[in-house]
Design a protein around this motif. Structure first.
Motif, PDB file in Angstrom:
ATOM      1  N   ILE A 158      19.845 -27.373 -22.487  1.00  0.00           N
ATOM      2  CA  ILE A 158      19.402 -27.974 -23.748  1.00  0.00           C
ATOM      3  C   ILE A 158      20.557 -28.765 -24.360  1.00  0.00           C
ATOM      4  O   ILE A 158      21.659 -28.236 -24.551  1.00  0.00           O
ATOM      5  CB  ILE A 158      18.871 -26.886 -24.699  1.00  0.00           C
ATOM      6  N   VAL A 159      20.294 -30.035 -24.637  1.00  0.00           N
ATOM      7  CA  VAL A 159      21.350 -30.964 -25.061  1.00  0.00           C
ATOM      8  C   VAL A 159      21.468 -30.957 -26.586  1.00  0.00           C
ATOM      9  O   VAL A 159      20.479 -31.156 -27.297  1.00  0.00           O
ATOM     10  CB  VAL A 159      21.059 -32.387 -24.547  1.00  0.00           C
ATOM     11  N   LEU A 160      22.693 -30.739 -27.062  1.00  0.00           N
ATOM     12  CA  LEU A 160      22.977 -30.740 -28.496  1.00  0.00           C
ATOM     13  C   LEU A 160      23.776 -31.986 -28.859  1.00  0.00           C
ATOM     14  O   LEU A 160      24.746 -32.328 -28.183  1.00  0.00           O
ATOM     15  CB  LEU A 160      23.777 -29.494 -28.887  1.00  0.00           C
ATOM     16  N   GLY A 161      23.363 -32.648 -29.923  1.00  0.00           N
ATOM     17  CA  GLY A 161      24.090 -33.830 -30.367  1.00  0.00           C
ATOM     18  C   GLY A 161      23.623 -34.243 -31.748  1.00  0.00           C
ATOM     19  O   GLY A 161      22.624 -33.728 -32.266  1.00  0.00           O
ATOM     20  N   LYS A 162      24.339 -35.185 -32.354  1.00  0.00           N
ATOM     21  CA  LYS A 162      24.008 -35.637 -33.708  1.00  0.00           C
ATOM     22  C   LYS A 162      22.694 -36.429 -33.726  1.00  0.00           C
ATOM     23  O   LYS A 162      22.437 -37.237 -32.845  1.00  0.00           O
ATOM     24  CB  LYS A 162      25.119 -36.552 -34.242  1.00  0.00           C
ATOM     25  N   MET A 188      18.621 -15.753 -23.440  1.00  0.00           N
ATOM     26  CA  MET A 188      19.845 -16.546 -23.396  1.00  0.00           C
ATOM     27  C   MET A 188      19.543 -18.030 -23.624  1.00  0.00           C
ATOM     28  O   MET A 188      18.491 -18.544 -23.239  1.00  0.00           O
ATOM     29  CB  MET A 188      20.549 -16.367 -22.053  1.00  0.00           C
ATOM     30  N   PHE A 189      20.478 -18.676 -24.283  1.00  0.00           N
ATOM     31  CA  PHE A 189      20.356 -20.084 -24.651  1.00  0.00           C
ATOM     32  C   PHE A 189      21.494 -20.843 -23.961  1.00  0.00           C
ATOM     33  O   PHE A 189      22.655 -20.732 -24.345  1.00  0.00           O
ATOM     34  CB  PHE A 189      20.453 -20.208 -26.179  1.00  0.00           C
ATOM     35  N   SER A 190      21.150 -21.567 -22.899  1.00  0.00           N
ATOM     36  CA  SER A 190      22.139 -22.409 -22.215  1.00  0.00           C
ATOM     37  C   SER A 190      22.055 -23.809 -22.801  1.00  0.00           C
ATOM     38  O   SER A 190      20.970 -24.370 -22.948  1.00  0.00           O
ATOM     39  CB  SER A 190      21.872 -22.443 -20.710  1.00  0.00           C
ATOM     40  N   TRP A 191      23.203 -24.365 -23.133  1.00  0.00           N
ATOM     41  CA  TRP A 191      23.247 -25.607 -23.902  1.00  0.00           C
ATOM     42  C   TRP A 191      24.386 -26.477 -23.377  1.00  0.00           C
ATOM     43  O   TRP A 191      25.268 -26.012 -22.633  1.00  0.00           O
ATOM     44  CB  TRP A 191      23.480 -25.276 -25.386  1.00  0.00           C
ATOM     45  N   ILE A 192      24.382 -27.747 -23.787  1.00  0.00           N
ATOM     46  CA  ILE A 192      25.502 -28.637 -23.488  1.00  0.00           C
ATOM     47  C   ILE A 192      25.601 -29.685 -24.595  1.00  0.00           C
ATOM     48  O   ILE A 192      24.584 -30.167 -25.098  1.00  0.00           O
ATOM     49  CB  ILE A 192      25.355 -29.304 -22.099  1.00  0.00           C
ATOM     50  N   PRO A 221      27.216 -19.838 -22.463  1.00  0.00           N
ATOM     51  CA  PRO A 221      25.900 -19.712 -23.089  1.00  0.00           C
ATOM     52  C   PRO A 221      25.886 -18.548 -24.069  1.00  0.00           C
ATOM     53  O   PRO A 221      26.763 -17.682 -24.020  1.00  0.00           O
ATOM     54  CB  PRO A 221      24.972 -19.453 -21.901  1.00  0.00           C
ATOM     55  N   VAL A 222      24.911 -18.542 -24.981  1.00  0.00           N
ATOM     56  CA  VAL A 222      24.825 -17.487 -25.999  1.00  0.00           C
ATOM     57  C   VAL A 222      23.394 -16.947 -26.032  1.00  0.00           C
ATOM     58  O   VAL A 222      22.476 -17.575 -25.514  1.00  0.00           O
ATOM     59  CB  VAL A 222      25.196 -18.032 -27.404  1.00  0.00           C
ATOM     60  N   SER A 223      23.213 -15.805 -26.667  1.00  0.00           N
ATOM     61  CA  SER A 223      21.849 -15.306 -26.876  1.00  0.00           C
ATOM     62  C   SER A 223      21.223 -16.080 -28.039  1.00  0.00           C
ATOM     63  O   SER A 223      21.923 -16.705 -28.851  1.00  0.00           O
ATOM     64  CB  SER A 223      21.873 -13.814 -27.205  1.00  0.00           C
ATOM     65  N   ASN A 224      19.908 -16.015 -28.128  1.00  0.00           N
ATOM     66  CA  ASN A 224      19.210 -16.661 -29.245  1.00  0.00           C
ATOM     67  C   ASN A 224      19.708 -16.102 -30.579  1.00  0.00           C
ATOM     68  O   ASN A 224      19.886 -16.835 -31.558  1.00  0.00           O
ATOM     69  CB  ASN A 224      17.698 -16.439 -29.093  1.00  0.00           C
ATOM     70  N   VAL A 262      11.336 -21.843 -26.613  1.00  0.00           N
ATOM     71  CA  VAL A 262      12.229 -20.980 -27.400  1.00  0.00           C
ATOM     72  C   VAL A 262      12.446 -19.623 -26.731  1.00  0.00           C
ATOM     73  O   VAL A 262      13.530 -19.056 -26.786  1.00  0.00           O
ATOM     74  CB  VAL A 262      11.640 -20.774 -28.818  1.00  0.00           C
ATOM     75  N   LEU A 263      11.396 -19.114 -26.067  1.00  0.00           N
ATOM     76  CA  LEU A 263      11.440 -17.719 -25.599  1.00  0.00           C
ATOM     77  C   LEU A 263      11.943 -17.553 -24.171  1.00  0.00           C
ATOM     78  O   LEU A 263      12.347 -16.456 -23.792  1.00  0.00           O
ATOM     79  CB  LEU A 263      10.050 -17.083 -25.729  1.00  0.00           C
ATOM     80  N   LYS A 264      11.928 -18.599 -23.357  1.00  0.00           N
ATOM     81  CA  LYS A 264      12.431 -18.432 -21.991  1.00  0.00           C
ATOM     82  C   LYS A 264      13.944 -18.219 -22.023  1.00  0.00           C
ATOM     83  O   LYS A 264      14.666 -18.937 -22.722  1.00  0.00           O
ATOM     84  CB  LYS A 264      12.102 -19.647 -21.117  1.00  0.00           C
ATOM     85  N   SER A 265      14.403 -17.237 -21.261  1.00  0.00           N
ATOM     86  CA  SER A 265      15.840 -16.947 -21.208  1.00  0.00           C
ATOM     87  C   SER A 265      16.487 -17.802 -20.125  1.00  0.00           C
ATOM     88  O   SER A 265      16.324 -17.557 -18.936  1.00  0.00           O
ATOM     89  CB  SER A 265      16.065 -15.461 -20.922  1.00  0.00           C
ATOM     90  N   ARG A 266      17.214 -18.819 -20.567  1.00  0.00           N
ATOM     91  CA  ARG A 266      17.922 -19.709 -19.638  1.00  0.00           C
ATOM     92  C   ARG A 266      19.395 -19.298 -19.637  1.00  0.00           C
ATOM     93  O   ARG A 266      20.109 -19.565 -20.600  1.00  0.00           O
ATOM     94  CB  ARG A 266      17.791 -21.169 -20.079  1.00  0.00           C
ATOM     95  N   TRP A 267      19.822 -18.665 -18.579  1.00  0.00           N
ATOM     96  CA  TRP A 267      21.209 -18.178 -18.478  1.00  0.00           C
ATOM     97  C   TRP A 267      21.832 -18.880 -17.279  1.00  0.00           C
ATOM     98  O   TRP A 267      21.741 -18.422 -16.152  1.00  0.00           O
ATOM     99  CB  TRP A 267      21.201 -16.661 -18.313  1.00  0.00           C
ATOM    100  N   VAL A 268      22.442 -20.011 -17.569  1.00  0.00           N
ATOM    101  CA  VAL A 268      22.889 -20.919 -16.503  1.00  0.00           C
ATOM    102  C   VAL A 268      24.382 -21.191 -16.664  1.00  0.00           C
ATOM    103  O   VAL A 268      24.868 -21.416 -17.773  1.00  0.00           O
ATOM    104  CB  VAL A 268      22.101 -22.258 -16.581  1.00  0.00           C
ATOM    105  N   LEU A 269      25.105 -21.163 -15.552  1.00  0.00           N
ATOM    106  CA  LEU A 269      26.546 -21.462 -15.572  1.00  0.00           C
ATOM    107  C   LEU A 269      26.847 -22.682 -14.689  1.00  0.00           C
ATOM    108  O   LEU A 269      26.257 -22.842 -13.620  1.00  0.00           O
ATOM    109  CB  LEU A 269      27.348 -20.263 -15.072  1.00  0.00           C
ATOM    110  N   PRO A 270      27.822 -23.512 -15.124  1.00  0.00           N
ATOM    111  CA  PRO A 270      28.170 -24.731 -14.386  1.00  0.00           C
ATOM    112  C   PRO A 270      29.213 -24.467 -13.301  1.00  0.00           C
ATOM    113  O   PRO A 270      30.299 -25.068 -13.285  1.00  0.00           O
ATOM    114  CB  PRO A 270      28.727 -25.641 -15.484  1.00  0.00           C
ATOM    115  N   GLU A 271      28.910 -23.578 -12.383  1.00  0.00           N
ATOM    116  CA  GLU A 271      29.913 -23.109 -11.417  1.00  0.00           C
ATOM    117  C   GLU A 271      30.496 -24.247 -10.576  1.00  0.00           C
ATOM    118  O   GLU A 271      31.704 -24.328 -10.385  1.00  0.00           O
ATOM    119  CB  GLU A 271      29.292 -22.044 -10.508  1.00  0.00           C
ATOM    120  N   ARG A 272      29.623 -25.119 -10.074  1.00  0.00           N
ATOM    121  CA  ARG A 272      30.116 -26.199  -9.201  1.00  0.00           C
ATOM    122  C   ARG A 272      31.041 -27.157  -9.957  1.00  0.00           C
ATOM    123  O   ARG A 272      32.085 -27.561  -9.450  1.00  0.00           O
ATOM    124  CB  ARG A 272      28.949 -27.006  -8.626  1.00  0.00           C
TER     125      ARG A 272
END
Length: 294
Positions: A158-162, A188-192, A221-224, A262-272
């Motif tokens: 999920i992209v965060l910006g102004k 979990m809330f995965s964002w960028i 990432p953080v929890s909701n 809102v309710l799906k738990s997206r727990w994603v890490l940018p490992e690569r």
């Protein structure tokens, strides 16, 4: 003049990318349904835009922020498959095709995960409509065997910006005292941050040996529950009422969207990305929200 092509480049991410690439001295060509840009019906115009381009970024596709009725589901799926297919065929027709084709995908491709994070290597693909969209999108993209164009799928969180994206509805919830956790609050809330997304594109562009799939998400990432708490803190709103699932169901009907967003738990890490040496500008949600809201 250096040239890049943004397909579906009129949305929140596309507008940001357009301005950033122009600042770097690029000519930016946009393919869109909007009249002033190259039309998706104009195959010759698309091919001409792609000739000698350094980079093609495909962001096209109907927004998933709607009710998942049959009409909308067909349009969400077909808009992604159709545009990706058109671009692949146009690249095949080019004499000097783009050096790189980056295609949007989504971090929603992974299963609902509250037990462990998902990486490119160990992540488990989920089930359901949103996952079907993501897997079909990636399959269409990688079905093109392009010898002179490097292909990268961006699994974007999920992209965060102004001034756009999800920030506006979240800010409104907090402002009107509804900024408590949603559902259980444990999802979990995965964002960028949008600036990191742009910098990732530049990073991958320079790394000429890289292809395949990349998770584009913050390493923290953080929890909701933590998300809403951080939003309230940044906006100086001391309290927020929580929203149980049944209230979200009613609300989503009224504003014509789906609770899954809102309710799906997206727990994603940018490992690569981290393995390849990318360093995030906005690693923590606190830093990202300070930048966006202040």
């Amino acid at each position: 003049m250096k040239k890049i092509v943004l397909a579906g480049g009129t949305g929140f991410i596309g507008e940001y990318f357009k301005e950033k690439f122009k600042e770097l001295g690029y000519e930016v060509k946009i393919i869109s349904r909007q009249m002033q840009h190259i039309s998706w019906e104009d195959k010759d115009g698309i091919k001409e835009a792609l000739e000698d381009a350094e980079l093609l970024i495909n962001l096209a596709g109907k927004s998933v922020n709607c009710r998942y009725n049959e009409t909308n589901k067909n349009e969400i799926m077909n808009s992604r498959i159709r545009t990706t297919t058109l671009l692949g065929e146009a690249i095949q027709a080019c004499e000097n095709p783009p050096e790189i084709w980056m295609n949007s995908s989504t971090a929603t491709i992974y299963r609902h995960a509250e037990d462990r994070p998902m990486t490119e290597d160990t992540g488990e693909i989920g089930t359901g409509f949103s996952v079907d969209v993501a897997t079909n999108w990636e399959q269409t993209f990688f079905s093109f065997d392009l010898s002179n164009t490097r292909q990268i799928a961006l699994r974007i969180a999920i992209v965060l910006g102004k001034g756009g994206g999800v920030m506006t509805p979240y800010q409104n919830l907090v402002k009107f005292g509804l900024g408590g956790f949603q559902g259980t609050g444990n999802q979990m809330f995965s964002w960028i941050h949008i600036e990191d997304l742009f910098k990732i594109v530049l990073f991958l562009k320079e790394k000429e040996e890289l292809t395949g799939v990349f998770n584009c998400s913050s390493p923290q990432p953080v929890s909701n529950r933590e998300l809403m708490k951080e939003l309230r803190k940044t906006m100086n709103v001391p309290v927020g009422l929580p929203s149980p699932k049944w209230i979200l169901e009613i609300g989503s009907l009224l504003i014509k969207t789906e609770t899954e967003l809102v309710l799906k738990s997206r727990w994603v890490l940018p490992e690569r990305l981290e393995r390849e040496g990318y360093t995030f500008t906005f690693e923590t949600l606190e830093k990202a929200l300070q930048d966006i809201l202040n």
